[in-house]
Design a protein around this motif. Structure first.
Motif, short mmCIF file in Angstrom:
data_model
loop_
_atom_site.label_atom_id
_atom_site.label_comp_id
_atom_site.label_asym_id
_atom_site.label_seq_id
_atom_site.Cartn_x
_atom_site.Cartn_y
_atom_site.Cartn_z
N ILE A 128 0.84 -1.20 0.00
CA ILE A 128 0.00 0.00 0.00
C ILE A 128 0.87 1.25 0.00
N GLU A 129 1.93 1.24 0.81
CA GLU A 129 2.84 2.39 0.85
C GLU A 129 3.60 2.52 -0.46
N VAL A 130 3.99 1.41 -1.05
CA VAL A 130 4.65 1.45 -2.36
C VAL A 130 3.73 2.08 -3.39
N CYS A 131 2.47 1.70 -3.34
CA CYS A 131 1.48 2.26 -4.28
C CYS A 131 1.37 3.76 -4.11
N ARG A 132 1.29 4.22 -2.87
CA ARG A 132 1.21 5.67 -2.62
C ARG A 132 2.42 6.41 -3.20
N ARG A 133 3.60 5.84 -2.98
CA ARG A 133 4.83 6.49 -3.47
C ARG A 133 4.86 6.52 -4.99
N LEU A 134 4.46 5.41 -5.61
CA LEU A 134 4.42 5.37 -7.07
C LEU A 134 3.46 6.41 -7.63
N ARG A 135 2.28 6.52 -7.00
CA ARG A 135 1.28 7.46 -7.49
C ARG A 135 1.75 8.90 -7.35
N ARG A 136 2.45 9.21 -6.25
CA ARG A 136 2.98 10.57 -6.09
C ARG A 136 4.04 10.89 -7.14
N THR A 137 4.87 9.91 -7.45
CA THR A 137 5.98 10.12 -8.38
C THR A 137 5.55 10.09 -9.83
N ARG A 138 4.63 9.16 -10.16
CA ARG A 138 4.15 9.01 -11.54
C ARG A 138 2.63 9.05 -11.56
N PRO A 139 2.00 10.22 -11.52
CA PRO A 139 0.54 10.31 -11.45
C PRO A 139 -0.18 9.60 -12.59
N GLU A 140 0.47 9.52 -13.74
CA GLU A 140 -0.18 8.93 -14.92
C GLU A 140 0.03 7.43 -15.02
N LEU A 141 0.84 6.85 -14.17
CA LEU A 141 1.21 5.44 -14.25
C LEU A 141 0.03 4.53 -13.95
N ALA A 142 -0.12 3.44 -14.71
CA ALA A 142 -1.13 2.44 -14.43
C ALA A 142 -0.60 1.50 -13.35
N ILE A 143 -1.34 1.34 -12.26
CA ILE A 143 -0.93 0.49 -11.15
C ILE A 143 -1.99 -0.57 -10.92
N PHE A 144 -1.58 -1.82 -10.94
CA PHE A 144 -2.47 -2.98 -10.85
C PHE A 144 -2.04 -3.81 -9.65
N VAL A 179 -4.50 -6.66 -18.03
CA VAL A 179 -3.22 -6.05 -18.37
C VAL A 179 -3.30 -5.39 -19.75
N ARG A 180 -3.87 -6.10 -20.72
CA ARG A 180 -3.99 -5.53 -22.06
C ARG A 180 -4.86 -4.27 -22.04
N ALA A 181 -5.92 -4.29 -21.25
CA ALA A 181 -6.80 -3.11 -21.17
C ALA A 181 -6.06 -1.92 -20.59
N HIS A 182 -5.28 -2.14 -19.54
CA HIS A 182 -4.53 -1.03 -18.95
C HIS A 182 -3.50 -0.49 -19.94
N LEU A 183 -2.83 -1.37 -20.66
CA LEU A 183 -1.82 -0.90 -21.61
C LEU A 183 -2.47 -0.16 -22.78
N ARG A 184 -3.67 -0.57 -23.16
CA ARG A 184 -4.38 0.19 -24.20
C ARG A 184 -4.69 1.59 -23.73
N ALA A 222 -1.67 3.72 -23.99
CA ALA A 222 -1.40 4.11 -25.38
C ALA A 222 -2.35 5.20 -25.84
N GLU A 223 -3.58 5.16 -25.37
CA GLU A 223 -4.58 6.16 -25.77
C GLU A 223 -4.31 7.53 -25.18
N ARG A 224 -3.42 7.59 -24.19
CA ARG A 224 -3.11 8.89 -23.59
C ARG A 224 -2.10 9.68 -24.41
N ALA A 225 -1.61 9.11 -25.50
CA ALA A 225 -0.67 9.84 -26.36
C ALA A 225 -1.36 11.07 -26.91
N PRO A 226 -0.59 12.14 -27.20
CA PRO A 226 -1.20 13.38 -27.70
C PRO A 226 -2.06 13.13 -28.93
N ALA A 227 -3.23 13.73 -28.95
CA ALA A 227 -4.16 13.57 -30.07
C ALA A 227 -4.56 14.94 -30.58
#
Length: 221
Positions: free
Chosen positions: A58-74, A110-115, A118-123
């Motif tokens: 849980i603490e690792v998740c919090r740290r990851l979210r603070r450092t990489r707000p856009e990161l997908a965490i599963f 996993v495939r859904a999160h990775l999609r 990818a969809e967050r790329a500039p459009a």
């Protein structure tokens, strides 16, 4: 690339083998201490166990979210109580799967999160979504309630965008799970329920109406 943070060697080796067989490169860590540093720009998704030997997941998740707000965490964990799931999502996880799990469901999610990544790329520039006092800039992944910018986790943003796009109309649970989480969704919708509760806490309890057995409606008025 996927970062797998799992201390059980048997589970980790099996997951790495299955993911790599699907053409998904994986880096594995057995402890949480180095996870934040390892989750650099090349990492698109973190699969995180909670029962790590050095730092609670849980603490690792919090740290990851603070450092990489856009990161997908599963989160992938044997902790199956509702309070554990809520704690994981509140810490910033986008999804939570309880061990033991079906490999088909894991791969689908996993495939859904990775999609989604990818969809967050500039459009191309598009008109903001608006519903009531809420405005959403999909391309910039920013949202406001009146003049106040909302602090939303990635899946909260995706969920709010789906609801606001059809403000005033019912959006079924099946459609939400398909568009926000997974086109091959097979599990429960507890994750969705928790995210709805979180959005109500940020927007007001009367902003999103539940239609039992059907879905949700964002109130535009």
């Amino acid at each position: 690339m996927i970062l797998l943070v799992e201390d059980d060697d048997a589970i980790a080796s099996g997951l790495v083998r299955v993911l790599e067989s699907q053409g998904l490169p994986v880096r594995r860590l057995a402890r949480g201490a180095g996870a934040v540093a390892a989750a650099d720009a090349g990492i698109e998704l973190v699969i995180l166990d909670l029962g790590l030997p050095d730092i609670d997941g849980i603490e690792v998740c919090r740290r990851l979210r603070r450092t990489r707000p856009e990161l997908a965490i599963f989160i992938l964990s044997a902790r199956d109580q509702e309070l554990d799931i809520v704690a994981g999502l509140d810490a910033g996880a986008d999804d939570y799967l309880v061990k033991p799990f079906r490999l088909s469901e894991l791969l689908a999610r996993v495939r859904a999160h990775l999609r989604r990544v990818a969809e967050r790329a500039p459009a191309e520039e598009e008109e903001p979504l608006r519903g009531g006092s809420v405005t959403i800039d999909v391309a910039a992944r920013r949202a406001w309630s009146a003049d106040e910018e909302l602090a939303l986790r990635p899946k909260e943003f995706d969920l709010l965008a789906v609801l606001v796009e059809d403000a005033g109309r019912v959006v079924t649970r099946e459609r939400i799970m398909r568009e926000v989480w997974n086109t091959e969704w097979l599990g429960s919708t507890k994750t969705l329920d928790t995210h709805i509760l979180s959005l109500r806490g940020k927007l007001g309890t009367d902003t999103i109406t539940t239609l039992r057995g059907i879905g949700y409606r964002f109130e535009a008025g």
